[in-house]
Design an enzyme around this catalytic site. Structure first.
Site, short mmCIF file in Angstrom:
data_model
loop_
_atom_site.label_atom_id
_atom_site.label_comp_id
_atom_site.label_asym_id
_atom_site.label_seq_id
_atom_site.Cartn_x
_atom_site.Cartn_y
_atom_site.Cartn_z
N HIS A 73 0.84 -1.21 0.00
CA HIS A 73 0.00 0.00 0.00
C HIS A 73 0.87 1.26 0.00
O HIS A 73 0.53 2.26 0.63
CB HIS A 73 -0.94 0.02 1.20
N ASN A 146 -10.50 -2.44 2.76
CA ASN A 146 -10.26 -2.49 1.32
C ASN A 146 -11.55 -2.21 0.55
O ASN A 146 -12.62 -2.14 1.14
CB ASN A 146 -9.74 -3.88 0.92
FE1 HDD Z 1 -2.58 -4.69 5.51
C1 HDD Z 1 -1.06 -1.71 5.05
C2 HDD Z 1 -5.56 -3.33 4.33
C3 HDD Z 1 -4.12 -7.75 5.78
C4 HDD Z 1 0.21 -5.94 6.89
N1 HDD Z 1 -3.18 -2.88 4.80
C5 HDD Z 1 -2.40 -1.78 4.71
C6 HDD Z 1 -3.17 -0.69 4.22
C7 HDD Z 1 -4.43 -1.15 4.00
C8 HDD Z 1 -4.44 -2.53 4.39
C9 HDD Z 1 -5.60 -0.35 3.47
C10 HDD Z 1 -2.65 0.72 3.96
C11 HDD Z 1 -2.82 1.59 5.16
C12 HDD Z 1 -2.37 2.98 4.82
O1 HDD Z 1 -3.02 3.61 3.97
O2 HDD Z 1 -1.38 3.42 5.40
N2 HDD Z 1 -4.44 -5.41 5.07
C13 HDD Z 1 -5.54 -4.67 4.71
C14 HDD Z 1 -6.71 -5.50 4.76
C15 HDD Z 1 -6.31 -6.75 5.16
C16 HDD Z 1 -4.87 -6.68 5.36
C17 HDD Z 1 -8.12 -5.04 4.45
C18 HDD Z 1 -7.11 -7.99 5.39
C19 HDD Z 1 -8.36 -8.00 5.63
N3 HDD Z 1 -2.05 -6.51 6.16
C20 HDD Z 1 -2.82 -7.64 6.22
C21 HDD Z 1 -2.09 -8.72 6.85
C22 HDD Z 1 -0.86 -8.21 7.18
C23 HDD Z 1 -0.86 -6.82 6.74
C24 HDD Z 1 -2.62 -10.10 7.08
C25 HDD Z 1 0.31 -8.85 7.86
C26 HDD Z 1 0.20 -9.84 8.70
N4 HDD Z 1 -0.72 -3.97 5.84
C27 HDD Z 1 0.25 -4.65 6.47
C28 HDD Z 1 1.47 -3.83 6.75
C29 HDD Z 1 1.04 -2.43 6.17
C30 HDD Z 1 -0.33 -2.71 5.63
C31 HDD Z 1 2.72 -4.43 6.27
C32 HDD Z 1 2.01 -1.78 5.22
C33 HDD Z 1 2.06 -0.34 5.59
C34 HDD Z 1 1.34 -0.25 6.83
O3 HDD Z 1 0.90 -1.49 7.20
O4 HDD Z 1 1.13 0.76 7.48
O5 HDD Z 1 1.72 -3.77 8.09
#
Ligand code: HDD
Length: 711
Positions: A73, A146
């Site tokens: 993202h 999402n």
């Molecule tokens: Fe995630 C970012 C949505 C599962 C690990 N995720 C991130 C963002 C969104 C989502 C919208 C961007 C936030 C922003 O604008 O800063 N992610 C989801 C949704 C999931 C999901 C709807 C399942 C229903 N995500 C998910 C899992 C993991 C992550 C299972 C790890 C175990 N997601 C992350 C992250 C991020 C992220 C690596 C990258 C940047 C951040 O968090 O801030 O931690």
């Protein structure tokens, strides 16, 4: 009693402290400079002096300007605004912002793509992130969702594998534009049957959205709500555009948009807010009483499943309005969401995907910011007071003058407040449960809801899924990947498997004789279904219409068209063979118009429709311009509404002959509308404008035969 705008003003105050004070340039220590252009040299042609601390500070700061982009993202666009509650949810939650209708809660929304890099193009086929921060009176609540309601995996354990597979392949670092049409992604997916439901959504037009203002939002997981009596229920969160509908574009167009305007979505959001066309979303909840937890065919803890709205309707209880731009770095880049940012009355469920997220986000923010103190940044700071014994660390922004950094202590200890704290529900642990790496049985059904989704699509939408699958897999080279995916498709829908196999030039796996295809449909999943589809009945407001003309255009027609579009709150842009003032046939100063762009600087793909204005000299110029004819033909190829008046009808020769579109005859006084092509031989009458606007409201005319249109 709090005032409606107390929280709004508090957040505004936190953010406004950062404003620059004009007019003098200073060092980071506040020292004024006499010169910000020339470095300090020993003579005008001499070497630069190392003592030039202005130069060194400026360059050093520049060298450190980047922070690591988000691991997923990374590309995002944000806006600020507010949340208003219309119906209290006090029956199911004690969360203040969901029970007190008198308060406006400040929010920040960040839209994103999962895979594109921070400066990647906007228009990739990808899931869009829809993350909302609510700055509530009880602390920050982050709903990190999402634009599709399901996720490709069920357990956080697989998240790194999912993302690695989707990223550029590690030996070549290609494809690098945040796209998934490569072997590694489909290899992983084909070996992960639980992803099939999400795959259907990803291959649908929802993942090539027309605008970030025209997407739905979903919290995806089942969360827990707790009311003031301590009663527990389950909830899924929903968002939908209040008036604009949910729209996708066609894939050929998406490919081209990336070249013409890589910032297509970002610009659209920015421009809409700048014009005062504030995006609005309805906020809703699907609440499941605790007693029904195990009453479904699927497990509520499985993030690859929806709760069909036929089983649990959505209660639409509030509204989000986005009315402010953000600072791209200070807010869009530095906002640090975390699904563990919860407020009293909203809690997590045991969904194993959610549980992993609770760990991952804080961890990733510490990596991005290099410190735990990112919470002190204005965009992350709650409006609720922060009081605790967390101290020090890199970039600590607070000055603590108190004696005690621990409690209890011999002075006035800070205490917990049992009444206002986040309650934990005393949910019994499963009797007889042992530690185990496994999922509940219901998690094993991977196809029922994939079928439900595919069955619920209109034939056009099904065709688009077939086309998208053929494109994505068509870019894969490994036949094992094709065969495994065709086998999955065969379990979802026979026609889907047969048609994709034909496009891939592969043998389709044999029909499954001992397999039951579900015939269930849900009327809430289609975008195009005229009865209940998410795009049905949406407003034309803010739609972008290209008005094409050249010197000598008919001034009256232009006036009628531009006034008609304006009163429908559409955005008209003049596209002409050149920039500058374009003279009308009247040649008067007040009828000349300024071109917004030319056939060279823009393309039809960034518009929702096109109208060609008549006037003999103008049409002669346009008819001699291949770029202009391509503009019109492309609009036709992308199924968009087209309008033409009087002699501008001659620009539609390809459309009428190859597209078999009927145009109005010279003798006919009425406006003709065929397949979204609206023609008038008697000027831009109010009827012409109205019929064109109706066509614009239809968004696209997918029934067209575009196969022979040259463009
Ligand atoms: Fe995630 C970012 C949505 C599962 C690990 N995720 C991130 C963002 C969104 C989502 C919208 C961007 C936030 C922003 O604008 O800063 N992610 C989801 C949704 C999931 C999901 C709807 C399942 C229903 N995500 C998910 C899992 C993991 C992550 C299972 C790890 C175990 N997601 C992350 C992250 C991020 C992220 C690596 C990258 C940047 C951040 O968090 O801030 O931690």
């Amino acid at each position: 009693m709090p005032r409606k705008d107390d929280l709004m003003e508090a957040k505004e105050a936190q953010l406004s402290e950062q404003k620059q004070q004009p007019p003098f340039i200073t060092s980071d220590h506040g020292v004024c400079f006499e010169n910000d252009t020339d470095s300090l040299k020993a003579g005008v042609r001499g070497p630069v002096q190392i003592e030039d601390f202005h130069l060194r500070e400026k360059i050093t700061h520049f060298d450190h300007e980047r922070i690591p982009e988000r691991v997923v993202h990374a590309r995002g666009s944000s806006a600020r605004g507010y949340f208003e509650l219309k119906e209290s949810l006090s029956d199911v939650t004690q969360a203040a912002f969901l029970t007190d209708k008198s308060v406006r809660t400040p929010i920040l929304v960040r839209y994103s793509q999962v895979l594109a890099g921070r400066n990647g193009p906007d228009m990739t086929r990808d899931i869009r992130g829809f993350a909302i921060r609510f700055y509530t009176s009880e602390g920050n609540y982050d709903l990190v969702g999402n634009n599709i309601p399901v996720f490709p995996i069920q357990d956080a354990m697989k998240f790194p594998d999912l993302i690695h597979s989707a990223r550029p392949e590690p030996d070549t670092e290609m494809p690098s534009a945040g796209v998934t049409n490569h072997d590694n992604f489909w290899d992983f997916i084909s070996l992960t049957p639980e992803s099939m439901h999400a795959v259907m959504w990803m291959l649908s037009d929802r993942c090539i959205p027309r605008s970030l203002r025209m997407i739905q939002g979903f919290g995806v997981h089942t969360f827990v709500l707790l009311n003031a009596k301590g009663e527990r229920s389950f909830v899924k969160f929903h968002l939908r555009p209040s008036t604009l509908g949910v729209h996708g574009i066609c894939f050929d167009e998406a490919l081209q948009v990336n070249g013409v305007d890589p910032d297509f979505h970002r610009r659209d959001l920015f421009d809409a807010i700048a014009r005062g066309d504030f995006p609005e979303f309805d906020f809703g909840v699907q609440v499941v009483e605790e007693s029904r937890e195990n009453s479904f065919d699927f497990d509520l803890l499985d993030a690859t499943k929806i709760i069909p709205e036929e089983l649990v309707p959505v209660r639409w209880v509030g509204k989000l309005v986005l009315n402010k731009h953000v600072d791209p770095f200070g807010e869009n880049e530095q906002v640090a969401f975390c699904p563990a940012n919860l407020v009293p009355g909203i809690d997590t469920s045991n969904d194993p995907l959610l549980q992993g997220r609770l760990f991952s986000y804080l961890d990733t923010q510490i990596n991005r910011f290099g410190t735990v103190n990112f919470t002190r940044l204005p965009v992350n700071c709650p409006v609720a007071p922060v009081v605790n014994n967390h101290r020090d660390g890199f970039m600590q922004g607070c000055i603590f003058r108190d004696k005690f950094n621990y409690s209890p202590n011999r002075g006035a200890s800070i205490r917990v407040d049992a009444q206002r704290g986040c309650p934990t529900h005393p949910t019994p642990i499963q009797p007889g449960a042992t530690k185990i790496r496994a999922k509940s049985e219901k998690f094993a059904d991977h196809y029922s809801q994939a079928m439900l989704f595919f069955n619920s699509m209109t034939p056009i939408e099904q065709q688009h899924i077939i086309d998208a699958a053929s494109f994505e897999l068509g870019s894969c080279k490994e036949s094992v990947v094709h065969l495994r995916m065709l086998d999955h498709f065969n379990h979802i829908n026979r026609d889907l498997a047969v048609k994709v196999a034909a496009k891939l030039g592969c043998a389709c796996p044999p029909a499954l004789l001992d397999w039951t295809y579900s015939t269930q449909v849900s009327k809430h999943l289609s975008m195009l279904d005229p009865l209940g589809g998410t795009s049905a009945g949406s407003s034309v407001e803010t739609r972008q219409v290209a008005v094409i003309l050249a010197d000598g255009f008919d001034a009256e027609q232009f006036l009628a068209v531009s006034q008609g579009l304006k009163s429908a709150k559409c955005v008209a842009k003049i596209v002409a063979p050149r920039k500058g003032k374009i003279e009308s046939s009247k040649k008067t100063e007040d009828t000349a118009v300024e071109a917004d762009s030319t056939f060279f600087t823009t393309k039809s793909v960034v518009f929702d429709g096109v109208i060609a204005i008549g006037g003999a000299p103008s049409v002669q110029t346009l008819a001699a311009s291949g770029a202009c004819l391509a503009f019109i033909n492309q609009s036709f190829r992308h199924y968009k509404p087209i309008g033409a008046v009087d002699d501008a009808l001659s620009l539609l020769l390809d459309v009428s002959s190859y597209g078999k579109v009927q145009l109005t005859g010279k003798e006919s006084s009425s406006v003709c509308s065929d397949q979204g092509v609206v023609s008038s031989a008697h000027g831009a009458s109010s009827e012409f404008v109205k019929v064109f606007l109706d066509a614009l409201g239809m968004h696209r005319f997918w029934m067209r035969d575009i196969s022979r249109i040259p463009a």
